[in-house]
Design an enzyme around this catalytic site. Structure first.
Site, PDB file in Angstrom:
ATOM      1  CE  LYS A 162      34.721 -59.049 -37.366  1.00 51.17           C
ATOM      2  NZ  LYS A 162      35.573 -60.228 -37.004  1.00 51.17           N
ATOM      3  CG  ASP A 191      35.350 -63.490 -38.562  1.00 49.27           C
ATOM      4  OD1 ASP A 191      35.216 -64.426 -37.837  1.00 49.27           O
ATOM      5  OD2 ASP A 191      36.258 -62.546 -38.200  1.00 49.27           O
ATOM      6  CD  GLU A 217      38.690 -65.144 -40.030  1.00 51.28           C
ATOM      7  OE1 GLU A 217      38.619 -64.259 -39.243  1.00 51.28           O
ATOM      8  OE2 GLU A 217      38.872 -64.599 -41.422  1.00 51.28           O
ATOM      9  CG  ASP A 242      41.338 -64.834 -36.983  1.00 49.40           C
ATOM     10  OD1 ASP A 242      42.400 -64.507 -36.575  1.00 49.40           O
ATOM     11  OD2 ASP A 242      40.495 -63.956 -36.534  1.00 49.40           O
ATOM     12  CE  LYS A 266      42.812 -61.294 -36.977  1.00 50.58           C
ATOM     13  NZ  LYS A 266      41.517 -61.368 -36.148  1.00 50.58           N
ATOM     14  CD  GLN A 294      44.803 -58.931 -32.023  1.00 51.49           C
ATOM     15  OE1 GLN A 294      45.291 -59.876 -32.656  1.00 51.49           O
ATOM     16  NE2 GLN A 294      45.258 -58.526 -30.812  1.00 51.49           N
TER      17      GLN A 294
END
Length: 367
Positions: A162, A191, A217, A242, A266, A294
């Site tokens: 992240k 991401d 992402e 995403d 997802k 998620q």
């Protein structure tokens, strides 16, 4: 095989530590268990994880829309009338997690009724997926230590990092520390959850150009249309859409508009029915696909691996299947087991999910 009742049961299970990323943080899994009952006595199950900072859904909102809007539209339908279910749910705007959990519970009930697994119903390509683990915001040393623990304990060698903080060096330093610690032993991708601007994203990617990243992402917001196109045109790694590409129509817009070159599917937000549509579109367009997460619990992760293992394209890359490891407990009677970096689908009909009644009584919030 007619649907007779739909249950929406709110439950809450704490995380071992807060999960932090650019669009918010999560301390407790306040999810909704969805159960679909049939006239044959079959009960299909799925999990709805609300993400208010991404899709606007809350736990109470998911329960309400399922009980007052969606349940009356599907009760009386056959499990085989999945397209009718899809059409009726689509008349209501939004509510992706609620729609998806209901859809997946119906597929689970159908698989049980026909005595075949959901993976076989969908495509049956394989029975397992490689696992990618998400690393949330922390200091470089702590994130390296977590990656070491996950690798040593579960054999996972792909990590989604992240990013999206300011200054950007907070995150580029983490990715560099991970690469320096593991070298070519692991695969890394980043991401941003829309946390940076296009210019910040470009600068961060230049700083990480020597780190051999698999993907980038959602580094910047999709509604910065020109900035995003400018950024994607300058990257030499696939850019994953995403949360900006929830529906097949979103995917078409983002890809043809030059705002992305790969997608994340997802099941928590597109179920099995809409995920099929997205998969087939991606296959036709020749896109890279990753199975995303998620921040699902074990039931949600079981749904993800059931879908991802059904197709060659979605099983090609490691799926984000391990967020449940950060939860203190779960509802499944038999916990999922990641071994040698893989998660295997459950044997048996439907999803193979058996809930622990005692745990459900303990964690449910409506009694």
């Amino acid at each position: 095989m007619k649907i007779t009742r739909v249950e929406a049961i709110p439950f809450a299970i704490p995380y071992r530590k807060p999960l932090r990323f650019a669009s918010g943080e999560v301390h407790t899994a306040e999810h909704v268990l969805v159960r679909v009952h049939t006239d044959d006595g079959v009960v299909g199950v799925a999990e709805a994880p609300p993400r208010p900072f991404t899709y606007g859904e809350t736990q109470a909102g998911i329960v309400a829309v399922l009980e007052t809007v969606f349940a009356p539209q599907v009760v009386g339908l056959s499990l085989l009338e999945r397209e009718t279910v899809h059409a009726r749910l689509s008349r209501t705007v939004g509510n992706p997690a609620a729609k998806s959990a209901l859809d997946m519970a119906i597929w689970d009930a159908l698989g049980q009724s026909l005595d075949v697994s959901v993976t076989e119903l969908l495509g049956g390509y394989t029975d397992r997926m490689k696992v990618s683990h998400m690393l949330g915001f922390d200091e470089p040393a702590a994130m390296v230590a977590e990656a070491e623990r996950i690798r040593d304990s579960y054999g996972v060698t792909t990590f989604k990092v992240k990013v999206g903080r300011r200054p950007i060096s907070l995150d580029t330093a983490v990715v560099r520390a991970l690469r320096e610690r593991f070298g070519s032993e692991v695969d890394l991708y980043v991401d941003g959850n829309r946390g940076w601007t296009a210019a910040e994203s470009a600068r961060a990617m230049r700083e990480m150009a020597d780190l051999d990243l698999l993907f980038a992402e959602e580094l910047c917001p999709a509604d910065d249309v020109l900035g995003r196109r400018w950024l994607v045109s300058r990257l030499d790694v696939p850019f994953i859409a995403d949360e900006s590409a929830v529906t097949a129509a979103d995917v078409t817009r983002e890809i043809l508009g030059g705002s992305a070159t790969a997608i994340s599917i997802k099941t928590a937000r597109t179920g099995f029915t809409r995920s099929q549509r997205t998969h087939h579109l991606a296959e036709g367009l020749g896109l890279e696909v990753v199975m995303g997460n998620q921040i699902d619990g074990q039931l949600g992760s079981l749904c993800t691996v059931a879908f991802g293992s059904a197709f060659e394209l979605t099983s090609r890359r490691p799926g984000e299947l391990s967020n449940f490891l950060d939860m203190t407990d779960d509802l499944l009677a038999e916990p999922l087991c990641i071994a040698d970096g893989e998660l295997v689908i459950r044997p048996g009909a439907g999803l193979g999910a058996e809930l622990d009644p005692g745990k459900l009584r303990h964690y449910r919030q409506d009694r």
